[in-house]
Design a protein around this motif. Structure first.
Motif, PDB file in Angstrom:
ATOM      1  N   GLY A 109      32.144 -93.327  38.090  1.00  0.00           N
ATOM      2  CA  GLY A 109      32.836 -94.114  37.247  1.00  0.00           C
ATOM      3  C   GLY A 109      31.939 -95.203  36.653  1.00  0.00           C
ATOM      4  O   GLY A 109      32.373 -96.023  35.700  1.00  0.00           O
ATOM      5  N   THR A 111      38.432 -89.209  30.862  1.00  0.00           N
ATOM      6  CA  THR A 111      39.241 -90.489  31.228  1.00  0.00           C
ATOM      7  C   THR A 111      38.637 -91.885  30.715  1.00  0.00           C
ATOM      8  O   THR A 111      39.317 -92.587  30.405  1.00  0.00           O
ATOM      9  CB  THR A 111      39.502 -90.366  32.644  1.00  0.00           C
ATOM     10  OG1 THR A 111      40.338 -89.093  33.041  1.00  0.00           O
ATOM     11  CG2 THR A 111      40.410 -91.654  33.193  1.00  0.00           C
ATOM     12  N   LEU A 112      37.334 -91.963  31.240  1.00  0.00           N
ATOM     13  CA  LEU A 112      36.534 -93.210  31.137  1.00  0.00           C
ATOM     14  C   LEU A 112      36.521 -93.595  29.457  1.00  0.00           C
ATOM     15  O   LEU A 112      36.626 -94.837  29.020  1.00  0.00           O
ATOM     16  CB  LEU A 112      35.319 -93.213  31.691  1.00  0.00           C
ATOM     17  CG  LEU A 112      35.293 -92.817  33.422  1.00  0.00           C
ATOM     18  CD1 LEU A 112      33.876 -92.828  34.016  1.00  0.00           C
ATOM     19  CD2 LEU A 112      36.178 -94.338  33.910  1.00  0.00           C
ATOM     20  N   GLU A 118      39.892 -94.734  28.469  1.00  0.00           N
ATOM     21  CA  GLU A 118      40.158 -96.008  28.541  1.00  0.00           C
ATOM     22  C   GLU A 118      39.196 -96.769  27.744  1.00  0.00           C
ATOM     23  O   GLU A 118      39.816 -98.135  27.504  1.00  0.00           O
ATOM     24  CB  GLU A 118      39.785 -96.043  30.262  1.00  0.00           C
ATOM     25  CG  GLU A 118      40.741 -95.543  31.141  1.00  0.00           C
ATOM     26  CD  GLU A 118      40.389 -95.655  32.450  1.00  0.00           C
ATOM     27  OE1 GLU A 118      39.201 -96.187  32.748  1.00  0.00           O
ATOM     28  OE2 GLU A 118      41.057 -95.039  33.722  1.00  0.00           O
ATOM     29  N   SER A 119      37.931 -96.575  27.744  1.00  0.00           N
ATOM     30  CA  SER A 119      37.127 -97.581  26.626  1.00  0.00           C
ATOM     31  C   SER A 119      37.641 -97.600  25.425  1.00  0.00           C
ATOM     32  O   SER A 119      37.554 -98.807  24.813  1.00  0.00           O
ATOM     33  CB  SER A 119      35.740 -97.198  26.817  1.00  0.00           C
ATOM     34  OG  SER A 119      34.757 -97.930  25.936  1.00  0.00           O
ATOM     35  N   GLY A 178      31.999 -96.062  32.641  1.00  0.00           N
ATOM     36  CA  GLY A 178      33.025 -96.890  32.058  1.00  0.00           C
ATOM     37  C   GLY A 178      32.085 -98.213  31.547  1.00  0.00           C
ATOM     38  O   GLY A 178      31.922 -98.904  30.904  1.00  0.00           O
TER      39      GLY A 178
END
Length: 413
Positions: free
Chosen positions: A47, A79-80, A83-84, A50
């Motif tokens: 993670g 996914t990251l 999200e960003s 991110g």
């Protein structure tokens, strides 16, 4: 000047389990385009990406990320990034169709994850794997995301990413000629390129069985003269035109002329056969192989004489010829090639590590054998170069040339 950051993702990298080469290649090529690569980093699959993105997307013009695009739970890159960017992940139907083509029913379930990219981003096709890349704007930066395996990443970098960066920065297209270099080590190839064309621009892309070589600058005549000089430095059939390889050249010739091939391997341990069968349509010309490490197998299956075993090392021209003739007759093939040698870790019967004997058999013509001594860059390097040499020289032999004569022109192996 545009600024870039290159990020390699993978816990295996940060723990030192595997060595990263992607950052080096990407940074080098971006630098050639005039981009200032401020840094490249390796980060784990936990993670951390991110946090890196939150800073990088407003600080850099270009971000290139490799890795984390697989189907497992710790492959968090998509996914990251979504999200960003503040967008959802959506299934790209073209990517999913590619996944189905490669995996069939296994494309469903966990593997389907590889077909998802952040909404609004565009696909980068992956011709050598299942996980596509993608690109798009992330705040100030143009973001490019590629798979981690170099054999997948590098073609996508050269065929797509660098083209898009050139357009993004409005860098004029330049004339560039492409070749494939066989057997010569990358460091030595770069030295030779500098020698024959100091005023030209050279770039290389290392692959398992060849090095793609690109030359630009100067006039077409100057570039052609430099390539001719390079060919003189390494010998015949060592610099191929365009996006070719020893495998594609040999297989095209065998299929075009309706010829068949059998293989006998010792030190390469099946690597040559594996390369031959990696090509679609190999069954049209490839009959099969015998992999024989033990002397008893060479004698029983391939018919190597007791006198050869007793009076010569099994790493010898005599043994190579008998291996090639044995497998050629065993499989009733038009041509056959054999490989026996010392890949390491130590000398055998007085022969240095890197000594390889290749045998060539053809119906209705005298057999030949060649002894080569490769510079030792490690066991796998010797095995790969021996496999490539076998394909190049077999191609020449099948064309009616002397494998011995062609090999006599070789230097820098």
């Amino acid at each position: 000047m545009s600024r870039a950051i290159v990020v390699a993702l993978g816990t295996e990298l940060t723990r030192g389990i595997i060595k990263d080469s992607n950052c080096h290649v990407i940074s080098r090529e971006l630098t050639h385009l005039g981009v200032h690569v401020s840094s490249f980093i390796a980060i784990p699959d936990d993670g951390t990406l991110g946090k890196v993105l939150e800073t990088a997307k407003d600080e850099f013009d270009i971000i290139v990320i490799t890795g984390g695009l697989g189907p497992t739970e710790d492959d968090l890159t998509r996914t990251l990034i979504a999200e960003s960017a503040g967008v959802p992940l959506v299934r790209n139907e073209e990517a999913f169709a590619h996944l189905v083509e490669r995996l069939g029913k296994r494309a469903n379930g966990a593997n389907e994850k590889q077909a998802y990219i952040p909404e609004g981003f565009s696909l980068i096709k992956n011709g050598n794997g299942t996980a596509p890349g993608f690109y798009g704007k992330l705040s100030r930066a143009m973001l490019f995301v590629l798979p981690g395996p170099p054999r997948e990443m590098e073609p996508m970098l050269y065929d797509s990413v660098l083209v898009k960066v050139r357009r993004l920065l409005d860098i004029p297209e330049v004339e560039r000629d492409e070749y494939a270099s066989l057997i010569t080590a990358e460091a030595r190839l770069e030295e030779l390129c500098e020698k024959v064309g100091r005023n030209l621009s050279w770039a290389t892309r290392f692959q398992d069985f060849r090095i793609s070589l690109y030359v630009s600058g100067g006039s077409k005549e100057e570039r052609d003269e430099a390539i001719a000089a390079l060919r003189a430095e390494v010998g015949r059939y060592r610099i191929l035109n365009g996006d070719e390889s020893a495998l594609t050249v040999l297989s095209s010739y065998m299929k075009e002329h309706g010829l068949t091939l059998a293989v006998a391997e010792s030190c390469t341990g099946g690597l040559l056969s594996s390369e031959l069968t990696s090509l679609a349509g190999a069954s049209e010309f490839y009959k099969g192989s015998v992999t024989s490490y033990a002397t008893t197998v060479k004698k029983a299956v391939l018919g190597v004489d007791d006198d050869v075993v007793r009076n010569f090392s099994v790493v010898s021209r005599e043994c190579a010829i008998q291996m090639a003739e044995g497998v050629g007759r065993l499989m009733d093939s038009s041509y056959a090639v054999s490989v026996t040698g010392v890949a390491g870790p130590q000398e055998q019967d007085g022969r240095k590590v890197g000594t390889v004997c290749l045998g060539f058999y053809g119906k209705g013509r005298p057999s030949e054998a060649v002894e080569l001594c490769f510079t030792s860059w490690g066991r796998e390097s010797i095995r790969r170069r021996a496999s490539v040499a076998a394909m190049i020289l077999l191609y020449a032999f099948a064309r009616g040339e002397s494998a011995v004569e062609v090999a006599s022109t070789w230097r820098n192996i």
